[in-house]
Design a protein around this motif. Structure first.
Motif, PDB file in Angstrom:
ATOM      1  N   GLU A 111      -3.680  51.561  19.279  1.00  9.60           N
ATOM      2  CA  GLU A 111      -4.440  52.782  18.766  1.00  9.60           C
ATOM      3  C   GLU A 111      -4.410  52.944  17.215  1.00  9.60           C
ATOM      4  O   GLU A 111      -5.174  53.216  16.522  1.00  9.60           O
ATOM      5  N   PHE A 112      -3.048  52.829  16.624  1.00  3.78           N
ATOM      6  CA  PHE A 112      -2.660  52.666  15.301  1.00  3.78           C
ATOM      7  C   PHE A 112      -3.455  51.466  14.466  1.00  3.78           C
ATOM      8  O   PHE A 112      -3.835  51.933  13.623  1.00  3.78           O
ATOM      9  N   LEU A 113      -3.490  50.563  15.134  1.00  2.00           N
ATOM     10  CA  LEU A 113      -3.953  49.435  14.476  1.00  2.00           C
ATOM     11  C   LEU A 113      -5.496  49.663  14.412  1.00  2.00           C
ATOM     12  O   LEU A 113      -6.235  49.545  13.411  1.00  2.00           O
ATOM     13  N   MET A 114      -6.121  50.014  15.344  1.00  2.00           N
ATOM     14  CA  MET A 114      -7.583  50.503  15.556  1.00  2.00           C
ATOM     15  C   MET A 114      -7.967  51.231  14.548  1.00  2.00           C
ATOM     16  O   MET A 114      -8.965  51.467  13.870  1.00  2.00           O
ATOM     17  N   ARG A 115      -7.193  52.537  14.294  1.00  2.00           N
ATOM     18  CA  ARG A 115      -7.577  53.449  13.381  1.00  2.00           C
ATOM     19  C   ARG A 115      -7.378  53.235  11.778  1.00  2.00           C
ATOM     20  O   ARG A 115      -7.869  53.944  11.080  1.00  2.00           O
ATOM     21  N   HIS A 116      -6.745  52.205  11.717  1.00  2.00           N
ATOM     22  CA  HIS A 116      -6.389  51.501  10.573  1.00  2.00           C
ATOM     23  C   HIS A 116      -7.135  49.957  10.344  1.00  2.00           C
ATOM     24  O   HIS A 116      -6.759  49.278   9.580  1.00  2.00           O
ATOM     25  N   ARG A 117      -8.174  49.632  11.254  1.00  2.00           N
ATOM     26  CA  ARG A 117      -8.779  48.422  11.339  1.00  2.00           C
ATOM     27  C   ARG A 117      -9.447  48.009  10.113  1.00  2.00           C
ATOM     28  O   ARG A 117      -9.873  48.880   9.308  1.00  2.00           O
ATOM     29  N   GLY A 118      -9.261  46.836   9.736  1.00  3.24           N
ATOM     30  CA  GLY A 118      -9.520  46.236   8.349  1.00  3.24           C
ATOM     31  C   GLY A 118      -8.482  46.258   7.269  1.00  3.24           C
ATOM     32  O   GLY A 118      -8.608  45.801   6.169  1.00  3.24           O
ATOM     33  N   ASP A 119      -7.684  47.133   7.459  1.00  2.75           N
ATOM     34  CA  ASP A 119      -6.587  47.482   6.633  1.00  2.75           C
ATOM     35  C   ASP A 119      -5.192  46.802   6.764  1.00  2.75           C
ATOM     36  O   ASP A 119      -4.862  46.643   8.149  1.00  2.75           O
ATOM     37  N   VAL A 120      -4.483  46.454   5.749  1.00  2.39           N
ATOM     38  CA  VAL A 120      -3.057  45.848   6.289  1.00  2.39           C
ATOM     39  C   VAL A 120      -2.038  46.996   6.499  1.00  2.39           C
ATOM     40  O   VAL A 120      -2.141  47.920   5.477  1.00  2.39           O
ATOM     41  N   VAL A 121      -1.410  46.973   7.510  1.00  2.00           N
ATOM     42  CA  VAL A 121      -0.317  48.110   7.630  1.00  2.00           C
ATOM     43  C   VAL A 121       0.893  47.389   7.778  1.00  2.00           C
ATOM     44  O   VAL A 121       1.107  46.277   8.488  1.00  2.00           O
ATOM     45  N   SER A 122       1.875  47.934   7.080  1.00  2.00           N
ATOM     46  CA  SER A 122       3.367  47.391   7.307  1.00  2.00           C
ATOM     47  C   SER A 122       4.322  47.507   8.514  1.00  2.00           C
ATOM     48  O   SER A 122       3.928  48.451   9.032  1.00  2.00           O
ATOM     49  N   LYS A 123       4.945  46.517   8.599  1.00  3.52           N
ATOM     50  CA  LYS A 123       5.990  46.937   9.890  1.00  3.52           C
ATOM     51  C   LYS A 123       6.724  48.321   9.762  1.00  3.52           C
ATOM     52  O   LYS A 123       6.803  49.055  10.809  1.00  3.52           O
ATOM     53  N   THR A 124       6.976  48.965   8.444  1.00  5.44           N
ATOM     54  CA  THR A 124       7.401  50.203   8.311  1.00  5.44           C
ATOM     55  C   THR A 124       6.583  51.141   8.846  1.00  5.44           C
ATOM     56  O   THR A 124       7.091  52.195   9.671  1.00  5.44           O
ATOM     57  N   GLN A 125       5.184  51.122   8.374  1.00  6.54           N
ATOM     58  CA  GLN A 125       4.190  52.020   8.859  1.00  6.54           C
ATOM     59  C   GLN A 125       4.348  52.101  10.391  1.00  6.54           C
ATOM     60  O   GLN A 125       3.922  53.145  10.871  1.00  6.54           O
ATOM     61  N   ILE A 126       4.171  50.750  10.821  1.00  6.58           N
ATOM     62  CA  ILE A 126       3.988  50.852  12.339  1.00  6.58           C
ATOM     63  C   ILE A 126       5.002  51.631  13.004  1.00  6.58           C
ATOM     64  O   ILE A 126       5.018  52.316  14.023  1.00  6.58           O
ATOM     65  N   ILE A 127       6.540  51.224  12.649  1.00  8.72           N
ATOM     66  CA  ILE A 127       7.727  51.916  13.262  1.00  8.72           C
ATOM     67  C   ILE A 127       7.488  53.436  13.060  1.00  8.72           C
ATOM     68  O   ILE A 127       7.615  54.159  14.020  1.00  8.72           O
ATOM     69  N   GLU A 128       7.345  53.787  11.882  1.00 10.41           N
ATOM     70  CA  GLU A 128       7.129  55.504  11.532  1.00 10.41           C
ATOM     71  C   GLU A 128       5.960  55.909  12.533  1.00 10.41           C
ATOM     72  O   GLU A 128       6.232  57.294  13.005  1.00 10.41           O
ATOM     73  N   ASN A 129       5.100  55.191  12.748  1.00  3.36           N
ATOM     74  CA  ASN A 129       3.723  56.027  13.598  1.00  3.36           C
ATOM     75  C   ASN A 129       3.832  55.816  15.152  1.00  3.36           C
ATOM     76  O   ASN A 129       3.162  56.528  15.715  1.00  3.36           O
ATOM     77  N   VAL A 130       4.470  54.686  15.513  1.00  2.87           N
ATOM     78  CA  VAL A 130       4.193  54.202  16.853  1.00  2.87           C
ATOM     79  C   VAL A 130       5.683  54.388  17.597  1.00  2.87           C
ATOM     80  O   VAL A 130       5.747  54.744  18.812  1.00  2.87           O
ATOM     81  N   TRP A 131       6.783  54.282  17.000  1.00  6.19           N
ATOM     82  CA  TRP A 131       7.994  54.466  17.383  1.00  6.19           C
ATOM     83  C   TRP A 131       8.389  55.760  16.892  1.00  6.19           C
ATOM     84  O   TRP A 131       8.370  56.902  17.404  1.00  6.19           O
ATOM     85  N   ASP A 132       9.215  55.973  15.674  1.00  4.44           N
ATOM     86  CA  ASP A 132       9.601  57.090  15.281  1.00  4.44           C
ATOM     87  C   ASP A 132      10.230  56.872  13.862  1.00  4.44           C
ATOM     88  O   ASP A 132      10.708  55.775  13.448  1.00  4.44           O
TER      89      ASP A 132
END
Length: 225
Positions: free
Chosen positions: A159-180
């Motif tokens: 869901e996080f990747l699809m809400r930012h589809r087309g954009d590069v998201v960092s590992k840190t952004q993913i952790i903060e939004n998908v984990w904690d």
């Protein structure tokens, strides 16, 4: 600001209500999961303070049903539980923030104001990238019309990747939004879950939607790969 507090401990609910009223907020209180679900569905609030351990329906289920009904009011969950997985479950089900009991009232008020400032932007009924679709309300993923079974964590990551589809998201952004935001485990967990998703939404269909941008992060192709 209008706040709904759903808390089965009567004394704690009254303390929260009185404190928020003192801060100039309008507060309604419910003590069970079904009553909280009804109130949040039938009335307009700026934010919901939702306990996890509730009679009738858990806070997890209340939050899940609110999101499935298209109610996107920000939710701050209160829990006596500790541990990153309980907190992650709350976020996976649609909560906007969480606070572990016992908590500082000053922190509670600050968190409430923060989630209200972020607002509750309209969320698309179904996210799509080419023939890859994700339904946040019904928690369904499909590729080329075929259902794809994913875990709660995989769903949140996709869901996080699809809400930012087309954009590069960092590992840190993913952790903060998908984990904690306070996650202190191995950040390589992101690579593990990216691999899980690729084996489910890409490889069986001969696609490459999830792309690695070396040194920067990941990108989900806007056209679905």
């Amino acid at each position: 600001m209008r706040v709904l507090v759903v808390e089965d401990e009567t004394a704690l609910a009254e303390v929260i209500r009185a404190g928020l009223v003192e801060e100039g907020l309008a507060v309604d209180v419910q003590h069970t999961g079904p009553d909280g679900l009804w109130a949040a569905s039938e009335n307009t609030y700026d934010v919901v303070v939702l306990d996890i351990m509730l009679p009738g329906l858990s806070g997890y289920e209340v939050c899940r049903q609110l999101r499935s009904r298209g109610v996107w009011t920000p939710v701050l969950m209160l829990t006596a539980k500790e541990g990153e997985y309980d907190q992650a479950d709350a976020l996976d089900l649609g909560a906007d923030d969480y606070l572990t009991k016992p908590f500082s009232f000053v922190v509670l008020v600050a968190r409430l104001r923060a989630v209200v400032r972020r607002g509750a932007p309209a969320r698309p009924v179904v996210l799509a990238a080419g023939d890859l679709t994700l339904d946040p309300a019904r928690r369904l993923v499909a590729r080329a019309g075929q259902p794809v079974r994913v875990t709660a964590r995989e769903f949140a990551l996709l869901e996080f990747l699809m809400r930012h589809r087309g954009d590069v998201v960092s590992k840190t952004q993913i952790i903060e939004n998908v984990w904690d935001a306070h996650f202190d485990g191995d950040p390589n967990i992101v690579e593990v879950y990216i691999g899980y998703l690729r084996r489910k939404i890409d490889q069986p269909f001969g696609r490459s939607a999830i792309q690695t941008e070396r040194g920067m992060g990941y990108r989900l192709a806007a056209d679905g790969g």
